[in-house]
Design a protein around this motif. Structure first.
Motif, short mmCIF file in Angstrom:
data_model
loop_
_atom_site.label_atom_id
_atom_site.label_comp_id
_atom_site.label_asym_id
_atom_site.label_seq_id
_atom_site.Cartn_x
_atom_site.Cartn_y
_atom_site.Cartn_z
N ILE A 222 55.84 149.51 -44.39
CA ILE A 222 54.63 149.03 -45.07
C ILE A 222 54.19 147.70 -44.45
CG2 ILE A 222 53.66 148.36 -47.29
CD1 ILE A 222 55.86 150.14 -48.58
N TYR A 223 55.16 146.80 -44.23
CA TYR A 223 54.88 145.51 -43.59
C TYR A 223 54.28 145.72 -42.20
CZ TYR A 223 56.13 141.14 -41.10
OH TYR A 223 56.12 140.01 -40.33
N ALA A 224 54.87 146.66 -41.44
CA ALA A 224 54.39 146.93 -40.09
C ALA A 224 53.00 147.56 -40.09
CB ALA A 224 55.38 147.84 -39.36
N ALA A 225 52.75 148.45 -41.06
CA ALA A 225 51.43 149.08 -41.14
C ALA A 225 50.34 148.05 -41.42
CB ALA A 225 51.43 150.15 -42.23
N GLU A 226 50.67 147.05 -42.22
CA GLU A 226 49.71 145.98 -42.50
C GLU A 226 49.39 145.16 -41.25
OE1 GLU A 226 51.48 143.78 -45.64
OE2 GLU A 226 50.95 145.24 -47.20
N LEU A 227 50.35 145.11 -40.31
CA LEU A 227 50.15 144.41 -39.04
C LEU A 227 49.57 145.33 -37.96
CD1 LEU A 227 53.43 142.27 -38.86
CD2 LEU A 227 51.16 141.51 -39.53
N HIS A 228 49.24 146.58 -38.37
CA HIS A 228 48.66 147.58 -37.47
C HIS A 228 49.62 147.98 -36.34
CE1 HIS A 228 44.95 146.83 -39.61
NE2 HIS A 228 45.01 145.55 -39.30
N ILE A 229 50.90 148.01 -36.67
CA ILE A 229 51.91 148.51 -35.73
C ILE A 229 51.98 150.03 -35.90
CG2 ILE A 229 54.36 148.47 -35.11
CD1 ILE A 229 54.45 145.59 -36.13
#
Length: 377
Positions: A222-229
């Motif tokens: 979820i954290y990574a998706a927010e950073l567009h990873i």
């Protein structure tokens, strides 16, 4: 076939299953528009099942032995994994299936870790339990790679994992069943209470490992998706934590046999905590995240195995089953609260708070070691 080898293979596949199921379901629910906090709480169903199972496994283990318990755990995990693929997306049904996978996983881990600890030579127990942790970590690092199978269909990762479990189960027929020694005297509650007083510090190690593992695998996507990873990078970054742990699992186990697990655990906790504090500063730089995850895994990825070795070192053989019940209880408790704490912290204070939380817990563990004194049972 050698019993120890079969148990290690089983642990490898169980680790791969858990390493895949957690991030895979989080990603699929994220794509359905499920909020981070609800997603994290849904993932906690797996650990609720694992936690509840711990309260009922010791008596069947002592009565029937290790092998029948392992078969029951395998059947639950395999059938639930296949049902994910057959039924398709349904939030409520997935919640129930996660619960059942948690029960089966808990049975598998409790039986294998108790069997290995019970049969390990005292002067090599740290090494043997580190090999247990090594195989679990290796499987856990391989598991997230199964996310890439989504390109062939949502059902494919579940079918592949269920099939691997089924094939591994056949190996159980090559080993002879055994039973652990039964403890004598005293009620269960009094025995667990006294054991807990004796080994409260070692029990914090599996608790922290469960918390870190679950929080990272559920909240980091979820954290990574927010950073567009991208999903592909997520499937590479997550295994870096466990791959890092592979580097020092056995060497740390050997050092714990020589210098004692308490010293090794405290030093690793401080170093791992410092690494987690640095993670937010690299932002969306995927190579930086991979390096830091690998470093964190190098220092704290052996917490579970070293914690079990520490518990086994301090307790007599007749109390190993009870000690492992408490160790499993703490691991499952950590796994249960990890996703919820991670999700709530991220929503309240931002994504970086996930890593500040993990780092703080590790530093507190190192400080708690100052107050621990071993007493005879």
């Amino acid at each position: 076939m050698n019993r120890f080898f079969v148990l290690l293979i089983l642990v490898l596949v169980a680790g791969a299953s858990q390493g895949l199921i957690l991030p895979l379901l989080s990603l699929l629910l994220e794509k359905q528009g499920i909020a981070a906090s609800v997603n994290s709480l849904s993932a906690a169903a797996l650990y609720v099942g694992a936690l509840l199972a711990v309260f009922f496994v010791e008596k069947p283990l002592v009565r029937y032995g290790y092998k029948p318990l392992l078969v029951v755990g395998l059947v639950m995990v395999v059938s639930s994994t296949f049902l994910f693929a057959v039924i398709g997306y349904s939030f409520i049904i997935w919640l129930v299936l996660r619960f059942l996978v948690g029960v089966g996983d808990s049975i598998l881990h409790y039986a294998t870790q108790t069997w290995i600890a019970d049969q390990s030579p005292e002067n090599k127990r740290g090494r043997y339990m580190s090999l247990y942790g090594l195989m679990y970590s290796l499987g856990f690092s391989i598991g997230p790679l199964g996310i890439n199978l989504l390109a062939y269909g949502t059902w494919v990762p579940f079918i592949v994992m269920g099939s691997l479990f089924g094939m591994t189960g056949l190996l159980l027929y090559t080993i002879r069943n055994e039973r652990p020694p039964a403890r004598k005297g005293g009620s269960s509650s009094k025995t667990y209470g006294r054991v807990y007083v004796l080994v409260w510090l070692p029990l914090l190690a599996p608790f922290l490992y469960g918390l870190m593992e679950a929080a990272l695998n559920v909240s980091f996507p979820i954290y990574a998706a927010e950073l567009h990873i991208s999903d592909g990078w997520i499937s590479l970054i997550l295994p870096s934590f466990v791959l890092g742990s592979l580097l020092l699992q056995v060497p740390l186990g050997m050092l714990s046999d020589r210098f004692g697990p308490q010293l090794i655990l405290r030093v690793c906790a401080v170093l791992g905590g410092l690494v987690f504090f640095i993670v937010p500063f690299v932002g969306d730089h995927v190579y930086g995240l991979m390096i830091l995850f690998a470093l964190a895994g190098t220092f704290v990825g052996s917490f579970f195995g070293l914690g079990l070795a520490y518990v086994a070192m301090l307790l007599p053989r007749t109390l190993l089953a009870s000690g492992n019940v408490l160790a499993s209880l703490h691991f499952d408790s950590g796994s249960l609260v990890g996703p919820g704490l991670g999700g709530l912290a991220m929503e309240a204070f931002g994504g970086a708070s996930l890593f500040y939380m993990l780092g703080s817990f590790l530093i507190l563990f190192a400080l708690a070691g100052v107050f621990f004194r071993h007493r005879a049972f």
